[in-house]
Design an enzyme around this catalytic site. Structure first.
Site, PDB file in Angstrom:
ATOM      1  N   ASP A  53       0.868  -1.178   0.000  1.00 46.50           N
ATOM      2  CA  ASP A  53       0.000   0.000   0.000  1.00 46.50           C
ATOM      3  C   ASP A  53       0.903   1.225   0.000  1.00 46.50           C
ATOM      4  OD1 ASP A  53      -1.647   2.109   0.535  1.00 46.50           O
ATOM      5  OD2 ASP A  53      -2.604   1.222   2.300  1.00 46.50           O
ATOM      6  N   TYR A 143      -8.147  16.189  -8.554  1.00 46.59           N
ATOM      7  CA  TYR A 143      -7.019  15.544  -9.240  1.00 46.59           C
ATOM      8  C   TYR A 143      -6.075  16.612  -9.814  1.00 46.59           C
ATOM      9  CZ  TYR A 143      -4.856  12.757 -13.062  1.00 46.59           C
ATOM     10  OH  TYR A 143      -3.999  12.139 -13.935  1.00 46.59           O
TER      11      TYR A 143
HETATM   12  C1  AKB Z   1      -7.918  11.567 -16.722  1.00 49.75           C
HETATM   13  O1  AKB Z   1      -8.747  11.628 -17.640  1.00 49.75           O
HETATM   14  O2  AKB Z   1      -8.168  11.833 -15.549  1.00 49.75           O
HETATM   15  C2  AKB Z   1      -6.506  11.168 -17.076  1.00 49.75           C
HETATM   16  C3  AKB Z   1      -5.639  12.357 -17.284  1.00 49.75           C
HETATM   17  C4  AKB Z   1      -5.828  13.201 -18.491  1.00 49.75           C
HETATM   18  O3  AKB Z   1      -4.784  12.621 -16.504  1.00 49.75           O
HETATM   19  N1  AKB Z   1      -6.496  10.340 -18.232  1.00 49.75           N
END
Ligand code: AKB
Length: 315
Positions: A53, A143
């Site tokens: 992990d 993200y």
């Molecule tokens: C996503 O779609 O989140 C990934 C990226 C573009 O980092 N493929």
């Protein structure tokens, strides 16, 4: 094969990790590549694999020490669409793993670290066409925020501690061996599976949404070329823009229809449309081309041929 490198891959079972680890094994020998992930995705493959992990810093440190690790590829991540379903976990996984790896690498004198960034590090105010290497960046997904923050941490560790961290801002990666998981660009992989299985596909992105994309072979080669480049050629210590092609769902469908004339596409957008709308449509990667000689090989036609030829036997 003899190699002085001892390579640790964290997140070896995902879309990038599974193909990158195979290439690294060929270059450095099976013994010198330690594949790790929370589960073994390829139990019948001959290689060195450990269940690990990435958030367990003690366990990661033990492997670095016991295996005399010289190079780390940190590929474990929660991608854009999945990240929005549990933002706090996405932040924890993406950032804690990076900060731990950076600190452990300094502590144990690891020579080189690779960490992937993404076009998701750009945001709605970033220029959409031929996005430059150093634009205004205001990502609005967890993200993307983790990628932009991570890039700055990589640069900080390089400047402050001399750690040789290298990074690429990947576009959407298209592959046939291992599927992506939880991204906004995943439609461009799903479409091939559905075209061969059902002859039709319902896209969750709008017909005219253009996004930067790349075939997996180019993405793996770019990673290896960046990691093998002499340190003085690696001038961007946040992350390099990287590009091959851009296309819309409609353009991809048309390229598939040239090979499968009965294929049809429909459109029903969901929350991923807003994510795609916040990203660039095309990328200027001249810094990568100038600094370490990046050149893509696959365009849209070559990508569609590879995907259909390889998936035909599998689907
Ligand atoms: C996503 O779609 O989140 C990934 C990226 C573009 O980092 N493929």
């Amino acid at each position: 094969m003899a190699s002085n490198e001892r390579i640790l891959i964290l997140g070896s079972e995902g879309q990038l990790g599974s193909e990158l680890s195979a290439q690294l094994q060929q270059r450095h020998g099976l013994q010198n590549v330690i594949c790790t992930d929370i589960r073994n995705g390829h139990p019948n493959t001959e290689r060195r694999f450990m269940e690990l992990d990435v958030l367990n810093a003690d366990a990661v440190e033990q492997v670095i020490i016991s295996e005399n690790v010289t190079t780390i590829y940190l590929l474990a991540a929660v991608l854009s669409a999945k990240g929005e379903t549990n933002p706090m976990f996405a932040w924890k996984l993406n950032m804690d793993s990076l900060l731990q790896v950076l600190q452990l690498s300094v502590k144990h004198k690891v020579n080189r670290v690779f960490w992937p960034s993404s076009i998701a590090a750009f945001g709605p105010t970033t220029p959409k066409t031929d996005t430059p290497q150093h634009p205004y960046m205001d990502p609005n997904t967890v993200y993307g925020v983790s990628k932009l923050s991570g890039e700055l941490w990589c640069q900080y560790f390089f400047t402050r501690y001399g750690l040789d961290v290298r990074s690429l801002r990947y576009p959407g990666i298209i592959s046939w061996k291992t599927p992506p998981g939880g991204g906004t660009t995943d439609y461009a992989v799903e479409i091939f599976h559905e075209a061969l299985k059902k002859g039709s596909y319902e896209s969750f992105l709008h017909a005219q949404t253009s996004l930067p994309m790349m075939f997996i072979d180019d993405a793996i080669r770019a990673t290896l070329e960046l990691m093998e480049a002499p340190a003085e050629k690696v001038k961007e210590r946040t992350s390099y823009n990287l590009a091959a092609m851009s296309f819309t769902p409609a353009e991809l469908a048309e390229a598939i229809q040239k090979r499968l004339p009965n294929f049809t596409i429909g459109y029903k957008t969901d929350f991923r449309q807003a994510i795609a709308d916040s990203w660039p449509g095309s990328i200027d990667d001249s810094a990568a081309r100038r600094d370490w000689g990046w050149q893509h090989r696959f365009d849209l036609d070559a990508l569609v041929d590879e995907m259909l030829n390889n998936l035909r036997n599998r689907v």
